[in-house]
Design an enzyme around this catalytic site. Structure first.
Site, PDB file in Angstrom:
ATOM      1  CB  CYS A 165       6.446  -4.676 -18.770  1.00  0.00           C
ATOM      2  SG  CYS A 165       5.449  -5.590 -19.945  1.00  0.00           S
TER       3      CYS A 165
ATOM      4  CB  CYS B 164       5.603 -10.095 -18.621  1.00  0.00           C
ATOM      5  SG  CYS B 164       6.463  -9.311 -19.994  1.00  0.00           S
TER       6      CYS B 164
ATOM      7  CB  CYS C 221       0.552  -1.654 -25.321  1.00  0.00           C
ATOM      8  SG  CYS C 221       1.285  -2.874 -24.221  1.00  0.00           S
TER       9      CYS C 221
ATOM     10  CB  CYS D 184       3.794  -2.108 -21.273  1.00  0.00           C
ATOM     11  SG  CYS D 184       3.628  -3.730 -22.038  1.00  0.00           S
TER      12      CYS D 184
ATOM     13  CG  ASP E  74       7.384  -1.161  24.215  1.00  0.00           C
ATOM     14  OD1 ASP E  74       6.639  -1.060  25.197  1.00  0.00           O
ATOM     15  OD2 ASP E  74       8.452  -1.805  24.222  1.00  0.00           O
TER      16      ASP E  74
ATOM     17  CB  THR F  71      11.494  -1.416  27.677  1.00  0.00           C
ATOM     18  OG1 THR F  71      11.023  -0.765  28.843  1.00  0.00           O
ATOM     19  CG2 THR F  71      12.748  -2.207  27.997  1.00  0.00           C
TER      20      THR F  71
ATOM     21  CG  ASP G 182      11.740  -4.377  22.112  1.00  0.00           C
ATOM     22  OD1 ASP G 182      10.712  -4.069  22.751  1.00  0.00           O
ATOM     23  OD2 ASP G 182      12.841  -4.573  22.644  1.00  0.00           O
TER      24      ASP G 182
END
Length: 761
Positions: free
Chosen positions: A19, A22, A411, A413, A455, A457, A652
């Protein structure tokens, strides 16, 4: 004189975190040590990274500190590119470990051995808050250390009830014994955390509540609380393990061995040992062991494990294939083009592992909130215990009991795990479908996107234009025009350059020798061809430099109105001709734009093409466009619309990198360059434009899931805080509510693993 600092980047695998508290506990304890900085703890990747000045604190001190908190730790091979496999990817499932012994995996999943080597298991295997043991992976819950703990505490509780039934006069002491035996290791870890400056942990609250209950003569309830705490630990561990499994499974996509071709024979070798240039045999039904290029054979290749694309694609000589894809029909010979540390699966795993560092703003806020929330709850519990008896003469037993219940309810958690569990599930779901996002911050930004800029192309179009027209000027022949153009474009990987080179090859024309090629960003290319400068550029640039006359410009305009891209080929002040190419839109581009519009997202093309070509493409797809854009123009446009709403940029190419970085979320297409993939916040592994709305849909679902989790966590806390103060609920309900909230938010997050982002709402 100041002493030189001997800082080093350190990397460990930490097992047992189930959790958010930790991770916080480990981070706070380690950060207090001298010479430690930049501490990052990933719950789902089970990773601890930090910068360490070893002159002040040794690595063994870091490991001892983590073990003292009840976790297992083992070093990873810091800085090694081969250290890409997620913890546990090869552990406990019967895989061949020998194949990995020489590949920097010694640090993975050997926490148990490391712990024993130090002679310090920090109480593992004893009752209490026992954390996940790597050896427990793949076992049923009752075979794990946590499961055995639950069975042990259940037997203690059952024995106490039997003793009370048979001998009521000593029954109370049986419950006291059951409580003390069960809570002892929890108290041990609470004390270890206290020594490290962490008084407010679940172990400390649990210890105070259990011991306090004994003092107010509630031994039976105290023993029951210890048992429920152990049950909660099992449930949290199972839920956290399931959240990790989706990501961990990625590492198992690549086969452990490969059939290496050596002359006329083949021999089995570890897949991790393959190097660039080697050739492997992939038989029908086998997974491809490395990224590579087919040199012999034609077969259907199922890429669904990597891209999520369910229909196998026919691949033949010259085609690229992914590691992890499945050969479905005929034997293939594949030449390795990327080492094990750089293949597609490895890159996906690295992205997912590192994604936890890019934490969502919501997650950072909740972390800050939980840091003062828990001390505040302790203060309120103390007031509940002290004020009514002292100020109003109320009975101490009643208000001590209610204060202890408040401690257990307090707590955080469930609250702390609510965001990372959802993020991890969303990342895993996306990775299985070829949608990669680099962390919670990206998911949160993608959920808020109002504009998507493309874009043209390689994104909206296939990126594989073909030459449709070759128009030489004057005495220049078509072959001469192609020879010069091919000479300028030799060595380039730009789609237009490849189209020209392919045309020259098909026409049987050899490219003229060239040198000193330079890109004119957004305008074209210049190179020295046949001893003189030659250009392949946009018609506008050619007009400005004497490479195109009025008649040539009119011809270029006609091409552009037909949706073609025209380039001018010229030498200094000497037009040579025009070459026209067309790049067809992807089949799913129009549907993607429709989906985005239905989701309330505005789509725009940003292209360096002229307005006529851009209008022809945009008109067929039904979206807006901005043409004649240099890289800096795209950057300025995204910056401007980014002041109104979130912007997602899809690109790309190398020239897209600045715009990808400027956008709220930059997305690189799978066919994109490595530069675009590294710069982008997200990546799409399959060339499908409909994956853009799918990414946004997944992000929105993740954020909705996070809001649900926060509501569950805080709502249950609020209800039971009130009922505890008024005495309507007791200790066992308090611990059940705390554990229940943690399990509920984790299970809710796991629903994202079954979410299909391609399905329209």
């Amino acid at each position: 004189m100041t002493e030189a600092r001997s800082e080093a980047a350190c990397d460990w695998t930490v097992t047992g975190m189930d959790c958010g508290s930790c991770a916080t506990k480990i981070k706070d304890a380690v950060a207090r040590l001298p010479g430690v900085s930049g501490v990052e703890v990933g719950i789902m990747s089970e990773r601890l990274r930090l910068t360490l000045d070893e002159a002040q604190t040794g690595r063994d001190k870091i490991e001892k500190t983590v073990r003292a908190l009840g976790y297992q730790i083992a070093p990873r091979a810091t800085g090694a590119k081969k250290d890409f496999v997620l913890p546990g990817a090869h552990d406990g499932h019967g895989h061949d470990h020998a194949a990995h012994e020489d590949h920097d995996h010694a640090g993975h999943d050997h926490g148990q051995k490391a712990a024993s080597a130090k002679g310090d298991d920090s109480g593992h295997g004893s009752p209490g808050h026992v954390h996940d043991d790597p050896a427990d992976r793949g076992k049923r819950w009752y075979q794990t250390a946590k499961g055995k703990l639950v069975i042990f505490t259940a037997l203690l509780l059952g024995a106490a009830w039997i003793i009370e039934y048979l001998a009521p006069e000593i029954g109370k002491w049986a419950f006291v014994a059951a409580c003390l035996i069960g809570v002892a290791p929890v108290a041990q870890r609470a004390f270890a955390a206290l020594r490290m400056g962490q008084p407010f942990t679940i172990e400390s609250l649990m210890t105070i509540a259990a011991v306090g209950a004994l003092f107010i003569d509630a031994a039976e309830e105290a023993a029951l609380v210890v048992f429920l705490f152990a049950v909660g630990e099992v449930l949290e561990g199972v839920a956290a393990g399931k959240a990790r499994d989706g990501i961990r499974a990625l590492a198992n996509l690549v086969p452990k061995t490969a059939q290496l071709i050596a002359g006329d024979t083949t021999r089995e070798v570890p897949a991790a040992s393959l190097t660039i240039g080697q050739t492997v045999l992939v038989r029908p039904g086998d997974r491809i062991p490395a990224d590579g290029e087919i040199v012999d054979g034609t077969s259907g290749v199922d890429e669904s494990p990597v891209t999520g694309e369910s229909v196998p694609k026919t691949r033949g000589p010259g085609d690229a294939v992914f590691a992890g894809a499945i050969n479905t029909e005929a034997a293939l010979r594949v030449q390795v083009t990327k080492g094990a540390e750089d293949n597609t699966i490895a890159r996906i795993i690295r992205l997912v592992e590192e994604a936890e560092e890019a934490r969502a703003p919501t997650e950072r806020f909740i972390d800050r909130f939980s840091r003062w929330y828990m001390p505040a709850i302790v203060a309120v519990a103390a007031l509940v215990i002290v004020v009514p008896p002292l100020a109003f003469g109320q009975p101490w037993d009643t208000w001590v009991y209610r204060g202890l219940a408040l401690l257990l309810i307090g707590c955080p958690c469930a609250l702390v795990i609510s965001v990372p569990a959802s993020i991890a599930s969303a990342l895993s779901t996306g990775a299985r479908r070829g949608l990669l996002m680099k962390g919670g911050a990206v998911i949160e930004a993608a959920a808020k996107v109002g504009f998507v800029t493309f874009d043209k192309t390689g994104t909206l179009t296939h990126g594989r234009p073909q030459v449709t027209d070759v128009v030489p000027f004057g005495a220049t022949t078509e072959a001469e025009l192609l020879a010069v153009a091919a000479g300028v474009e030799t060595g380039s990987s730009h789609p237009l350059a490849i189209a020209i080179l392919n045309k020259a090859k098909d026409a049987g024309v050899s490219a003229l020798p060239s040198q000193d090629a330079k890109a004119l960003m957004g305008k074209g290319v210049v190179a020295t061809v046949g001893g003189a400068a030659a250009y392949v550029s946009s018609p506008r640039y050619a007009m400005e430099h004497g490479g195109l006359d009025g008649i040539g410009l009119r011809q270029a305009t006609i091409f552009e109105e037909d949706g073609k891209t025209a380039v001018a080929v010229f030498r200094e002040k000497t037009p040579l001709g025009l070459i026209a190419m067309r790049d067809e839109p992807r089949a799913d581009a129009k549907d993607a734009v429709r989906q985005l519009t239905a989701m309330g997202v505005t789509s725009v093309i940003l292209t360096g093409d002229n307005p006529r070509t851009a209008a022809a493409i945009a008109g067929s797809l039904g979206l807006k466009f901005e043409a004649d854009m240099m890289p800096e123009d795209k950057l300025a446009y995204i910056r401007e619309i980014g002041t109104k709403d979130g912007v997602m940029m899809i690109g790309d190419g190398i020239n897209d990198a600045p715009a990808l970085k400027q956008a709220s979320v930059g997305v690189a297409m799978g066919s994109g360059t490595d530069v675009a993939l590294e710069t982008a916040d997200a990546a799409i592994l399959r060339d499908r434009v409909t994956d853009i709305p799918a990414t946004i849909r997944l992000s929105r679902a993740a954020m909705a899931n996070i809001r649900q989790n926060v509501t569950i966590a805080l709502g249950l806390k609020a209800v039971f805080l009130v009922t505890s103060v008024f005495g309507l609920t007791g200790l066992w309900i308090a611990i059940l509510a705390d554990t229940g909230a943690t399990v509920l938010v984790t299970l809710n997050a796991l629903r994202l693993l079954r979410f299909n982002p391609e399905r329209e709402a």
